[in-house]
Design a protein around this motif. Structure first.
Motif, short mmCIF file in Angstrom:
data_model
loop_
_atom_site.label_atom_id
_atom_site.label_comp_id
_atom_site.label_asym_id
_atom_site.label_seq_id
_atom_site.Cartn_x
_atom_site.Cartn_y
_atom_site.Cartn_z
N ALA A 305 6.19 -12.34 3.36
CA ALA A 305 7.02 -11.37 2.66
C ALA A 305 6.83 -9.95 3.19
CB ALA A 305 6.72 -11.41 1.16
N GLY A 306 5.61 -9.60 3.59
CA GLY A 306 5.34 -8.25 4.09
C GLY A 306 6.12 -7.95 5.36
N HIS A 307 6.17 -8.91 6.29
CA HIS A 307 6.90 -8.69 7.53
C HIS A 307 8.41 -8.68 7.31
CE1 HIS A 307 3.35 -9.94 10.33
NE2 HIS A 307 3.40 -8.64 10.14
N LEU A 308 8.88 -9.45 6.33
CA LEU A 308 10.31 -9.42 6.00
C LEU A 308 10.70 -8.05 5.45
CD1 LEU A 308 10.96 -12.94 4.43
CD2 LEU A 308 10.92 -12.24 6.82
N GLN A 346 8.01 11.36 11.13
CA GLN A 346 7.36 10.73 9.98
C GLN A 346 6.56 9.53 10.49
OE1 GLN A 346 10.55 9.43 7.41
NE2 GLN A 346 10.21 11.06 5.94
N TYR A 347 5.48 9.23 9.76
CA TYR A 347 4.73 8.01 10.00
C TYR A 347 4.87 7.12 8.77
CZ TYR A 347 2.71 11.06 13.54
OH TYR A 347 2.55 11.93 14.59
N ILE A 348 5.23 5.86 8.99
CA ILE A 348 5.53 4.97 7.87
C ILE A 348 4.72 3.68 7.99
CG2 ILE A 348 7.33 3.59 6.75
CD1 ILE A 348 9.35 5.69 7.61
N GLN A 349 4.04 3.33 6.91
CA GLN A 349 3.40 2.03 6.77
C GLN A 349 4.17 1.22 5.73
OE1 GLN A 349 1.37 1.27 9.25
NE2 GLN A 349 -0.56 0.97 8.14
N VAL A 350 4.29 -0.09 5.97
CA VAL A 350 5.02 -0.97 5.06
C VAL A 350 4.10 -2.11 4.65
CG1 VAL A 350 7.04 -2.45 4.75
CG2 VAL A 350 7.19 -0.43 6.23
N SER A 351 4.00 -2.33 3.34
CA SER A 351 3.17 -3.42 2.83
C SER A 351 3.83 -4.00 1.58
CB SER A 351 1.76 -2.93 2.51
OG SER A 351 0.96 -3.98 2.01
N GLN A 352 3.79 -5.30 1.42
CA GLN A 352 4.37 -5.92 0.24
C GLN A 352 3.73 -5.38 -1.04
OE1 GLN A 352 6.95 -7.78 0.01
NE2 GLN A 352 6.84 -8.68 -2.04
N THR A 353 2.40 -5.29 -1.03
CA THR A 353 1.66 -4.75 -2.18
C THR A 353 0.34 -4.17 -1.71
OG1 THR A 353 0.62 -5.27 -4.31
CG2 THR A 353 0.68 -7.03 -2.67
N VAL A 354 -0.10 -3.12 -2.40
CA VAL A 354 -1.42 -2.54 -2.11
C VAL A 354 -2.23 -2.44 -3.39
CG1 VAL A 354 -0.75 -1.26 -0.02
CG2 VAL A 354 -0.44 -0.19 -2.26
N GLN A 355 -1.98 -3.35 -4.32
CA GLN A 355 -2.72 -3.33 -5.58
C GLN A 355 -4.18 -3.71 -5.37
OE1 GLN A 355 -0.42 -5.73 -8.31
NE2 GLN A 355 0.90 -4.00 -8.85
N ASN A 356 -4.44 -4.46 -4.33
CA ASN A 356 -5.83 -4.77 -3.97
C ASN A 356 -6.42 -3.58 -3.21
OD1 ASN A 356 -7.88 -5.75 -1.89
ND2 ASN A 356 -7.74 -7.54 -3.23
N ALA A 357 -7.60 -3.13 -3.63
CA ALA A 357 -8.21 -1.93 -3.03
C ALA A 357 -8.47 -2.11 -1.54
CB ALA A 357 -9.53 -1.61 -3.75
N ILE A 358 -8.83 -3.31 -1.12
CA ILE A 358 -9.09 -3.55 0.31
C ILE A 358 -7.80 -3.42 1.12
CG2 ILE A 358 -9.83 -5.30 1.99
CD1 ILE A 358 -11.74 -6.39 -0.16
N ASN A 374 2.29 15.75 10.22
CA ASN A 374 3.63 15.26 9.89
C ASN A 374 3.55 14.35 8.67
OD1 ASN A 374 5.25 16.42 12.04
ND2 ASN A 374 4.11 15.08 13.42
N GLU A 375 4.71 14.18 8.01
CA GLU A 375 4.75 13.42 6.76
C GLU A 375 4.32 11.97 6.97
OE1 GLU A 375 7.75 13.11 2.97
OE2 GLU A 375 8.64 12.96 4.97
N LYS A 376 3.51 11.47 6.04
CA LYS A 376 3.01 10.09 6.10
C LYS A 376 3.43 9.38 4.81
CE LYS A 376 -1.00 11.61 8.80
NZ LYS A 376 -0.70 13.04 8.78
N ILE A 377 4.06 8.20 4.96
CA ILE A 377 4.62 7.48 3.82
C ILE A 377 4.16 6.03 3.82
CG2 ILE A 377 6.77 6.71 2.72
CD1 ILE A 377 8.19 9.07 3.98
N LEU A 378 3.79 5.55 2.66
CA LEU A 378 3.43 4.15 2.46
C LEU A 378 4.50 3.53 1.56
CD1 LEU A 378 1.50 1.69 2.56
CD2 LEU A 378 0.23 2.73 0.65
N ILE A 379 5.24 2.55 2.10
CA ILE A 379 6.34 1.90 1.36
C ILE A 379 5.89 0.51 0.94
CG2 ILE A 379 8.72 1.08 1.46
CD1 ILE A 379 9.29 3.22 3.55
N THR A 380 5.97 0.23 -0.37
CA THR A 380 5.56 -1.08 -0.89
C THR A 380 6.55 -1.54 -1.96
OG1 THR A 380 4.26 -0.42 -2.83
CG2 THR A 380 3.18 -0.20 -0.69
N MET A 381 6.39 -2.78 -2.39
CA MET A 381 7.20 -3.30 -3.50
C MET A 381 6.54 -3.02 -4.84
SD MET A 381 10.06 -4.46 -2.40
CE MET A 381 10.63 -5.42 -3.82
#
Length: 403
Positions: A305-308, A346-358, A374-381
């Motif tokens: 799901a993360g790669h999708l 911009q720098y963008i990271q994409v992850s399905q979820t980051v609820q786990n601290a690790i 520069n702006e750094k963004i973490l995009i998750t569901m």
């Protein structure tokens, strides 16, 4: 369900109207290029009911006779049907099907009373051969299937965007596939299988010699299954050969190029953020529409799901006309390095979820290695938003719907 006005593309065409350029709408077959051009023609007529518009689609019965003609006969036909002493807006669908089409375009381009618009489904024809002949004279508008915002507007499923997003990832954004999916996913899948076959027969096998169709399909399946992962022709050849599918690096590389030329995949190169240089290895490939994944592989959404999600974000960045690279900083990777039209990065990271601290720590780690501000963004569901030491965390659906 209604027809969707592709506002961003129409705005681009409106800006380019009457400019001394050939407007070239490119993109995978059935993504909506012809509909876009018809919408623009409607816009021209709304602005001026007496406007002169000549639209040629070789698939339409009234123009089928032109499909048998050479470029000069088609040129003569167009010249005979335009008005003198005023601007004529000439549209040609799938222009690469005209033999020696570049001569046709050059002739029409230099005509003082013609503003020229064409569509095409093959990147090699429209970016390589055309580029040599018409350098500085053509402006390419790459058209993609529906965005998630388009999908919501088309299906009117705005009450529950989370559920609609899952359906969007499964069905994809080809307009007809979305329409058919309302009667059942099997109809959408069968349609997409037909689209892929049509692309293969018309944009790939007619131009390239494919000696082993089974091996070709194995490469397609491998790339679809590897969206968001670093791949190389050598790695694919090694994996397929280990599975008794004998194929060499050179053949794999050729097959991948044909898929990129047909707009089935987009290649994204790597960029060394600290060294500020482009890298020639370990590129990634993103699928033009995730509906193909379900239709051709039958994969469930929970698989990768993360790669999708990363694939969806990439396509949206492309719709927004950003330059996009995969970022490298020391031995870590940033999913996307993005430069917008104003030149901001911009720098963008994409992850399905980051609820786990690790997981959160892993996704934030590459940002810590980037020396600039520069702006750094973490995009998750995840529904949570906020900041982590200046790094913005944004919900993916919010980001997709609020550019």
């Amino acid at each position: 369900m209604k027809t969707i006005i592709r506002k961003n593309y129409l705005n681009t065409l409106s800006v380019l109207k009457d400019k001394n350029l050939i407007k070239v709408a490119t993109g995978v077959r059935r993504c909506g290029k012809s509909t876009l051009m018809m919408q623009f023609q409607d816009l021209l007529r709304a602005e001026n009911p007496n406007v002169s518009v000549l639209a040629i689609n070789m698939d339409m019965p009234e123009f089928r006779i032109l499909a048998e003609k050479n470029w000069k006969e088609i040129y003569d036909y167009i010249i005979q049907h335009i008005k003198k002493n005023e601007t004529n807006y000439v549209f040609i669908d799938e222009v690469q099907n005209v033999p020696e089409f570049e001569k046709l375009l050059e002739g029409l381009y230099v005509h003082p009373n013609i503003d020229l618009y064409v569509t095409g489904s093959n990147a090699f024809l429209l970016s390589s051969e055309l580029a040599t002949l018409l350098t500085g004279r053509a402006y390419e508008i790459n058209v993609l299937p529906f965005s998630f915002a388009d999908y919501l507007e088309f299906t009117e499923k705005t009450a529950n965007p989370d559920r609609a997003f899952a359906e969007y990832v499964r069905t994809g954004g080809f307009p007809e596939a979305v329409r058919l999916s309302q009667a059942g996913n099997n109809f959408a899948n069968e349609y997409l299988q037909t689209v892929f076959k049509n692309i293969y027969e018309n944009d790939i096998s007619k131009r390239h010699t494919i000696y082993a169709e089974e091996s070709y399909q194995e490469v397609v399946d491998f790339l679809i299954d590897s969206v968001g992962s670093n791949v190389s022709a050598g790695n694919i050849a090694k994996v397929l050969s280990a599975n008794k599918k004998k194929i060499d690096n050179k053949t794999v590389s050729k097959y991948i190029n044909t898929l990129v030329e047909a707009y089935l995949f987009y290649k994204v190169n790597r960029y060394d953020i600290k060294g500020k240089q482009h890298l020639a290895t370990q590129e990634k490939y993103y699928l033009v529409d995730l509906g193909f994944r379900n239709a051709l592989l039958g994969k469930e959404l929970v698989s990768d799901a993360g790669h999708l999600l990363e694939n969806v974000i990439y396509l949206e960045l492309k719709r927004r006309n950003h330059q996009i690279w995969i970022g490298k900083t020391d031995n870590l990777e940033v999913d996307f390095v993005v430069r917008n039209n104003e030149g901001y990065t911009q720098y963008i990271q994409v992850s399905q979820t980051v609820q786990n601290a690790i997981t959160l720590a892993r996704e934030l780690a590459p940002f810590d290695k980037i020396p600039d501000h520069n702006e750094k963004i973490l995009i998750t569901m995840d529904y949570e938003s906020g900041t982590h030491n200046g790094i913005k965390q944004i919900n993916a659906i919010d980001w997709l719907l609020n550019p």
